[in-house]
Design a protein around this motif. Structure first.
Motif, PDB file in Angstrom:
ATOM      1  N   GLY A 184       0.844  -1.194   0.000  1.00 45.42           N
ATOM      2  CA  GLY A 184       0.000   0.000   0.000  1.00 45.42           C
ATOM      3  C   GLY A 184       0.874   1.237   0.000  1.00 45.42           C
ATOM      4  N   PRO A 185       0.251   2.437   0.046  1.00 41.85           N
ATOM      5  CA  PRO A 185       1.041   3.674   0.030  1.00 41.85           C
ATOM      6  C   PRO A 185       2.027   3.630   1.195  1.00 41.85           C
ATOM      7  CG  PRO A 185      -1.336   4.136   0.014  1.00 41.85           C
ATOM      8  CD  PRO A 185      -1.182   2.676   0.241  1.00 41.85           C
ATOM      9  N   ALA A 186       3.274   3.904   0.895  1.00 36.25           N
ATOM     10  CA  ALA A 186       4.319   3.743   1.906  1.00 36.25           C
ATOM     11  C   ALA A 186       4.168   4.762   3.024  1.00 36.25           C
ATOM     12  CB  ALA A 186       5.687   3.920   1.256  1.00 36.25           C
ATOM     13  N   PRO A 187       4.529   4.381   4.241  1.00 39.69           N
ATOM     14  CA  PRO A 187       4.603   5.387   5.303  1.00 39.69           C
ATOM     15  C   PRO A 187       5.687   6.402   4.947  1.00 39.69           C
ATOM     16  CG  PRO A 187       5.398   3.246   6.079  1.00 39.69           C
ATOM     17  CD  PRO A 187       4.876   3.041   4.703  1.00 39.69           C
ATOM     18  N   LYS A 188       5.461   7.649   5.310  1.00 43.82           N
ATOM     19  CA  LYS A 188       6.342   8.734   4.880  1.00 43.82           C
ATOM     20  C   LYS A 188       7.784   8.526   5.322  1.00 43.82           C
ATOM     21  CE  LYS A 188       3.315  10.980   2.570  1.00 43.82           C
ATOM     22  NZ  LYS A 188       3.360  10.817   1.094  1.00 43.82           N
ATOM     23  N   GLU A 189       7.964   7.808   6.431  1.00 42.99           N
ATOM     24  CA  GLU A 189       9.304   7.528   6.918  1.00 42.99           C
ATOM     25  C   GLU A 189      10.174   6.897   5.824  1.00 42.99           C
ATOM     26  OE1 GLU A 189       9.259   4.244   9.616  1.00 42.99           O
ATOM     27  OE2 GLU A 189      10.908   5.103  10.805  1.00 42.99           O
ATOM     28  N   LYS A 190       9.554   5.955   5.085  1.00 43.16           N
ATOM     29  CA  LYS A 190      10.287   5.278   4.013  1.00 43.16           C
ATOM     30  C   LYS A 190      10.637   6.233   2.887  1.00 43.16           C
ATOM     31  CE  LYS A 190       8.765   0.530   4.553  1.00 43.16           C
ATOM     32  NZ  LYS A 190       8.318  -0.687   3.879  1.00 43.16           N
ATOM     33  N   LEU A 191       9.704   7.144   2.610  1.00 40.61           N
ATOM     34  CA  LEU A 191       9.934   8.101   1.539  1.00 40.61           C
ATOM     35  C   LEU A 191      11.073   9.041   1.933  1.00 40.61           C
ATOM     36  CD1 LEU A 191       8.746   8.764  -1.223  1.00 40.61           C
ATOM     37  CD2 LEU A 191       7.258  10.430  -0.105  1.00 40.61           C
ATOM     38  N   VAL A 192      11.025   9.499   3.159  1.00 44.26           N
ATOM     39  CA  VAL A 192      12.057  10.432   3.641  1.00 44.26           C
ATOM     40  C   VAL A 192      13.425   9.743   3.643  1.00 44.26           C
ATOM     41  CG1 VAL A 192      12.869  11.742   5.648  1.00 44.26           C
ATOM     42  CG2 VAL A 192      10.456  11.858   4.954  1.00 44.26           C
ATOM     43  N   HIS A 193      13.426   8.473   4.011  1.00 42.06           N
ATOM     44  CA  HIS A 193      14.671   7.708   3.989  1.00 42.06           C
ATOM     45  C   HIS A 193      15.235   7.665   2.560  1.00 42.06           C
ATOM     46  CE1 HIS A 193      16.942   3.730   4.258  1.00 42.06           C
ATOM     47  NE2 HIS A 193      17.608   4.585   5.008  1.00 42.06           N
ATOM     48  N   PHE A 194      14.347   7.480   1.602  1.00 38.78           N
ATOM     49  CA  PHE A 194      14.795   7.490   0.206  1.00 38.78           C
ATOM     50  C   PHE A 194      15.313   8.879  -0.190  1.00 38.78           C
ATOM     51  CE2 PHE A 194      13.689   8.627  -4.191  1.00 38.78           C
ATOM     52  CZ  PHE A 194      14.694   7.919  -4.831  1.00 38.78           C
ATOM     53  N   PHE A 195      14.561   9.926   0.218  1.00 40.96           N
ATOM     54  CA  PHE A 195      15.008  11.297  -0.094  1.00 40.96           C
ATOM     55  C   PHE A 195      16.441  11.496   0.398  1.00 40.96           C
ATOM     56  CE2 PHE A 195      10.419  13.130   0.275  1.00 40.96           C
ATOM     57  CZ  PHE A 195      10.143  12.704  -1.011  1.00 40.96           C
ATOM     58  N   GLU A 196      16.689  11.048   1.630  1.00 42.10           N
ATOM     59  CA  GLU A 196      17.999  11.275   2.229  1.00 42.10           C
ATOM     60  C   GLU A 196      19.089  10.499   1.479  1.00 42.10           C
ATOM     61  OE1 GLU A 196      16.215  12.340   6.652  1.00 42.10           O
ATOM     62  OE2 GLU A 196      17.012  10.312   6.259  1.00 42.10           O
ATOM     63  N   HIS A 197      18.716   9.286   1.085  1.00 42.60           N
ATOM     64  CA  HIS A 197      19.647   8.484   0.284  1.00 42.60           C
ATOM     65  C   HIS A 197      19.975   9.209  -1.030  1.00 42.60           C
ATOM     66  CE1 HIS A 197      20.184   4.446  -2.176  1.00 42.60           C
ATOM     67  NE2 HIS A 197      21.295   5.179  -2.163  1.00 42.60           N
ATOM     68  N   LEU A 198      18.927   9.623  -1.709  1.00 42.35           N
ATOM     69  CA  LEU A 198      19.095  10.286  -3.001  1.00 42.35           C
ATOM     70  C   LEU A 198      19.908  11.579  -2.852  1.00 42.35           C
ATOM     71  CD1 LEU A 198      18.367  10.497  -6.032  1.00 42.35           C
ATOM     72  CD2 LEU A 198      16.281  11.698  -5.351  1.00 42.35           C
ATOM     73  N   GLU A 199      19.542  12.373  -1.861  1.00 48.03           N
ATOM     74  CA  GLU A 199      20.193  13.671  -1.702  1.00 48.03           C
ATOM     75  C   GLU A 199      21.671  13.511  -1.300  1.00 48.03           C
ATOM     76  OE1 GLU A 199      17.389  15.364   1.048  1.00 48.03           O
ATOM     77  OE2 GLU A 199      15.821  15.277  -0.487  1.00 48.03           O
ATOM     78  N   ARG A 200      21.942  12.472  -0.512  1.00 46.49           N
ATOM     79  CA  ARG A 200      23.335  12.191  -0.131  1.00 46.49           C
ATOM     80  C   ARG A 200      24.146  11.916  -1.402  1.00 46.49           C
ATOM     81  NH1 ARG A 200      21.820   8.658   3.607  1.00 46.49           N
ATOM     82  NH2 ARG A 200      22.205   6.829   2.300  1.00 46.49           N
ATOM     83  N   GLU A 201      23.584  11.095  -2.277  1.00 47.46           N
ATOM     84  CA  GLU A 201      24.298  10.766  -3.516  1.00 47.46           C
ATOM     85  C   GLU A 201      24.406  11.986  -4.432  1.00 47.46           C
ATOM     86  OE1 GLU A 201      26.019   8.276  -3.917  1.00 47.46           O
ATOM     87  OE2 GLU A 201      25.226   6.786  -2.501  1.00 47.46           O
ATOM     88  N   LEU A 202      23.332  12.798  -4.462  1.00 47.37           N
ATOM     89  CA  LEU A 202      23.362  13.994  -5.319  1.00 47.37           C
ATOM     90  C   LEU A 202      24.362  15.017  -4.799  1.00 47.37           C
ATOM     91  CD1 LEU A 202      19.552  14.475  -6.148  1.00 47.37           C
ATOM     92  CD2 LEU A 202      21.337  13.454  -7.591  1.00 47.37           C
TER      93      LEU A 202
END
Lengths: 256, 256
Positions: free
Chosen positions: B182-200
């Protein structure tokens, strides 16, 4: 449809199998003021005699249809695309009813954005790869025990909702065919009530004093509900008058 | 339809001309959960092979149809009757759209009252004497320049609105096919954001400090709009990881 009329969604038939169905789909489109028909890799000729006959006067929609090879070509210029499907596709997409989609289409229209709706082949429906080209899924809520719609009927329901979304602010009059004066002013109705009650008093229908007020109210309410025009009230005056006159005549004849 | 299901309006075809149309009308009825078909003085046999074929599985509606001689017999047990017509009849009657009528039908249904809708012959429509047996007129708002509907389509639109009036309180979910969580809890999304932004940050994409906050917000909003599931977020983690790993491998290969 003039240039300023909202264009509404493009109707995209993906690999339709029968010429008749392309014709009846074109007819359903024009019923709803839609004219942008696109056909992906048709299995029959959309300008076939059977298609033209089935279009029943809406052949201009068929004649201006754009035939393309791939679904991606049909949606290339569109900003938002719905895929009609009744089956669960195990894809993560918002699901709209036709009514919800129609509101969105009108909004996008007013922003100058183009919308479209994909319809699959008669027997199999859209392939998952076609659905993946759409933003959203469109499902018509219908009898779950018997929900197979033919192609033209699916097109009609989408077009119908799109059309209704545009007229909802200007519903037709609640009455029509007022041959004469429209709903009568209440003065005329009350005048008729008084005429009728005078005659009912005279003939003895309202003779029980205790019951008279309630009977009068009931009779008045009955005629109120009928929402009468001036002409109709004149007719009722005539009916009462004639009934009374006949009674008098009859009375005279019997007494003579 | 069980006994407790609202029965909905009786569909009354007055002097229909073609067997096919009786079949497609029956199909449209069953699509909408309607089964009470009445046919006044049909010009073809409603149990004809062409009718049964056109009903496409809804033949039980045809088989249980009541065939009568006069319109008055078809409406005898009904409490409220609508007459479908597009033309002005110069009669004083309220005019309903299908949507308005559907609401009234549901209300009457819930009071145990019976409703019905009259449909005229294909070419000519209802006669004025048929319309005079109805309380109200029913007109479908459609393209005024091309509004002729075939019989089954008219039946479909009435039945569709009746059906929608019953499901409007329980719209389908706005999303479907969540294959996983189902729609992911925002925690997972934020974790992805942080991963992406770290790499960027690492690769220099976000190197201009002034612009970094706005760029980060724009990227985050883009992924927010996608309404991602947990599984999809895992996929995105994988994509970022693989891109970075390839870059590193490529970097190592080039520097070697």
């Amino acid at each position: 449809m003039s240039e300023t009329t909202p264009r509404g969604p493009a109707i995209i038939l993906v690999r339709p199998q029968l010429a008749e169905n392309m014709g009846t789909a074109a007819r359903a489109m024009l019923n709803c003021g839609l004219t942008d028909l696109r056909i992906v890799s048709p299995r029959a000729n959309p300008l076939d005699d059977r298609a033209i006959a089935a279009a029943s006067g809406a052949d201009k929609v068929l004649l201006s249809a754009r035939v393309v090879e791939h679904t991606k070509d049909a949606v290339a210029d569109l900003n938002r695309v719905w895929a009609t499907t009744g089956r669960d596709r195990y894809m993560t997409k918002p699901v709209y009813t036709p009514r919800e989609a129609a509101g969105h289409m009108r909004n996008l229209d007013s922003e100058g954005l183009r919308t479209g709706v994909l319809f699959g082949p008669e027997r199999t429906g859209l392939e998952n790869d076609d659905v993946a080209l759409a933003d959203t899924v469109l499902t018509v809520p219908l009898n779950p025990d018997y929900c197979s719609l033919n192609l033209a009927q699916a097109v009609l329901l989408i077009g119908y909702e799109w059309f209704q979304a545009g007229v909802s602010g200007s519903l037709p009059a609640m009455t029509k065919g007022w041959r004469d004066s429209g709903p009568a002013p209440k003065e005329k109705l009350v005048h008729f009530f008084e005429h009728l009650e005078r005659e009912l008093d005279e003939c003895g229908f309202l003779r029980i004093a205790d019951k008279r007020p309630v009977m009068v109210r009931n009779i008045r309410n009955m005629f109120q509900r009928a929402n009468l025009t001036g002409q109709e009230i004149q007719t009722l005056h005539g009916i009462v008058h004639e009934l009374v006159t006949y009674r008098h005549k009859k009375g005279k004849a019997e007494s003579s």
